[in-house]
Design an enzyme around this catalytic site. Sequence first.
Site: not given
Ligand SMILES: NC(=O)c1ccc[n+]([C@@H]2O[C@H](COP(=O)([O-])OP(=O)(O)OC[C@H]3O[C@@H](n4cnc5c(N)ncnc54)[C@H](OP(=O)(O)O)[C@@H]3O)[C@@H](O)[C@H]2O)c1
Length: 295
Positions: A96, A173, A241
Amino acid sequence: VDRIGFIGLGLMGGPMAANVAHAGYRLAVYNRTVSKTAPLRELGAEVVSSPREVAENSAVVITALTDGGAVLEVLDGDAGLLAGASDGMVLIDMSTTGPEAALAIGRAAAAHGVKLLEAPVVGSVGPAREGTLGILVGGEREVFEAQRDLLGTMGAPNHIFYMGPQGTGAAAKLCINLMVAAQMVSLAEALTLAAKSGVDVQQMAEVVRASGISSRFLALKSEKLLQGDYEAAFPLEHMHKDLGLVVRAADTAEAAIPATAVIHQLYTAARAQGYGSQDFAALYRLMTQMAGLDA
Ligand SMILES: NC(=O)c1ccc[n+]([C@@H]2O[C@H](COP(=O)([O-])OP(=O)(O)OC[C@H]3O[C@@H](n4cnc5c(N)ncnc54)[C@H](OP(=O)(O)O)[C@@H]3O)[C@@H](O)[C@H]2O)c1
């Protein structure tokens, strides 16, 4: 089958990549924190040590990262994705990011002959595991059509939408998350008022579930928050965010969204109270706290 790359194996990316693997695609994966790659290795994915290595030999690379800044970081530099990309590679960014960042990512990709589909997802870790996410795609239609099957391994076929040119998927989104954030505030305020009025909150939640306003979302979240279960399915800091992106996109588009501006502030307060890494249902904890209750 061409090799697919996957970068970002967090709460969402992990199960999404697993579904791509289950569908039989040959997969190369990278995650900054290496330990999160273990389940994918077990599924037969090749684990590599940089975004560049993911891009090398991949026809398509999927990213599921925190935000637009993270995506641009992963694209950039000697070990970055674009350094390993071949002309005509397709990047599907499922993070997102908001429309502004989607356009910036698209420009960075295009400078290396890479085509971007922004494809943010609707639904949380449950649908990510089940492969029933909603997917909102912005980019060139032909590029989207060619990737429909791959997207279908992660999303429900009737919930995969082609929204239009670059930026429209990202904007759509944000519209959904605006509503989700508001629903959580309304649930938290209603239950707080109920508690302060001597109404049994468990019964109040039952009333909500039985009413016309009920939804899968309200049913799930009311159950979780009344159990005091704030384990993050969608961390509050991510919703915060996203609301920042919503307010910014509305500003750019000259769409007044006054209620959402206030809601953004409530999530700011909840984050300041230390609830950022909990599920965004912890908004209820802020509300009860403000009302002098204990949740
Ligand atoms: N969770 C939900 O319910 C949900 C629903 C819809 C959409 N989303 C969206 O989907 C996306 C991912 O969400 P998530 O819940 O999976 O988040 P998350 O569990 O915090 O995962 C984030 C990922 O991004 C990586 N990352 C962040 N900064 C980085 C950088 N500078 N360089 C390399 N890797 C980096 C992290 O690596 P590390 O493992 O090393 O930290 C991890 O693999 C977001 O944009 C979120 O808004 C989430």
